[in-house]
Design an enzyme around this catalytic site. Structure first.
Site, PDB file in Angstrom:
ATOM      1  N   LEU A 133       0.816  -1.215   0.000  1.00 58.30           N
ATOM      2  CA  LEU A 133       0.000   0.000   0.000  1.00 58.30           C
ATOM      3  C   LEU A 133       0.853   1.271   0.000  1.00 58.30           C
ATOM      4  O   LEU A 133       1.873   1.336   0.684  1.00 58.30           O
ATOM      5  CB  LEU A 133      -0.856  -0.023   1.274  1.00 58.30           C
ATOM      6  CG  LEU A 133      -1.785   1.167   1.486  1.00 58.30           C
ATOM      7  CD1 LEU A 133      -3.047   0.972   0.687  1.00 58.30           C
ATOM      8  CD2 LEU A 133      -2.068   1.342   2.958  1.00 58.30           C
ATOM      9  N   HIS A 134       0.433   2.258  -0.748  1.00 58.97           N
ATOM     10  CA  HIS A 134       1.083   3.571  -0.703  1.00 58.97           C
ATOM     11  C   HIS A 134       0.104   4.638  -1.168  1.00 58.97           C
ATOM     12  O   HIS A 134      -0.735   4.390  -2.019  1.00 58.97           O
ATOM     13  CB  HIS A 134       2.356   3.585  -1.559  1.00 58.97           C
ATOM     14  CG  HIS A 134       2.143   3.126  -2.970  1.00 58.97           C
ATOM     15  ND1 HIS A 134       1.953   1.787  -3.284  1.00 58.97           N
ATOM     16  CD2 HIS A 134       2.068   3.793  -4.129  1.00 58.97           C
ATOM     17  CE1 HIS A 134       1.792   1.677  -4.597  1.00 58.97           C
ATOM     18  NE2 HIS A 134       1.843   2.874  -5.137  1.00 58.97           N
ATOM     19  N   THR A 135       0.236   5.812  -0.580  1.00 63.92           N
ATOM     20  CA  THR A 135      -0.603   6.954  -0.953  1.00 63.92           C
ATOM     21  C   THR A 135       0.213   7.907  -1.808  1.00 63.92           C
ATOM     22  O   THR A 135       1.298   8.327  -1.411  1.00 63.92           O
ATOM     23  CB  THR A 135      -1.101   7.692   0.304  1.00 63.92           C
ATOM     24  OG1 THR A 135      -1.871   6.783   1.092  1.00 63.92           O
ATOM     25  CG2 THR A 135      -1.976   8.883  -0.069  1.00 63.92           C
TER      26      THR A 135
END
Ligand SMILES: [Zn+2]
Length: 157
Positions: free
Chosen positions: A118-120
């Site tokens: 996950l990454h924003t």
């Protein structure tokens, strides 16, 4: 026609990357300047996107190899968005953009290039901006632009 949420396109480029997880490997290497890691929290870190849509295109990711937002603990989640907020402050101060695209591509069907970690994405936007990559498509020029951006942002966190 210009695509507005073009980080999706950026992630397609990342699909050609070698085996292993760059978001696990980069923080383990303890070579933050080379890996363009700008900030380390307790549970999350900030890394520059090496295939930026715009100058200052950052990614916030947990250290833990978690694919989905609902897989984060409350502490991880809280710090994750605290660091997103911190990143926005720094980008405002350094680049003064007109706006931001902030988003998560969860799963391959949603266009995630690194779909297991996950990454924003945080992408500064300016009125009338165009994709940064085609403008400076030369690899050496991109590397210099990344290094320059890193220097501008690093001590602001
Ligand atoms: Zn990972």
């Amino acid at each position: 026609m210009k695509q507005i949420w073009a980080p999706w396109r950026i992630e397609y480029i990342l699909k050609g990357k070698p085996e292993g997880c760059i978001l696990c490997d980069a923080p383990r290497q303890n070579n933050d300047a080379v890996n363009y890691i700008l900030y380390r929290g307790d549970k999350n870190f900030v890394i520059m996107n090496s295939y930026p849509y715009n100058p200052g295109h950052l990614m916030v990711a947990p250290y833990r190899h978690v694919a989905n937002l609902e897989g984060l603990t409350d502490d991880e989640l809280h710090e994750h968005f605290e660091i997103v907020g911190r990143s926005i402050k720094v980008l405002r101060e350094v680049f003064n953009p007109g706006g931001f695209n902030i988003g998560i591509n969860m799963g391959k069907a949603a266009g995630a290039g690194i779909d297991e970690h996950l990454h924003t994405h945080i992408v500064p936007r300016w009125h009338g901006d165009t994709n940064f990559m085609p403008v400076i498509s030369d690899v050496r020029v991109v590397a210099e632009a990344l290094a320059e951006t890193y220097e501008k942002l690093k001590n602001k966190f």
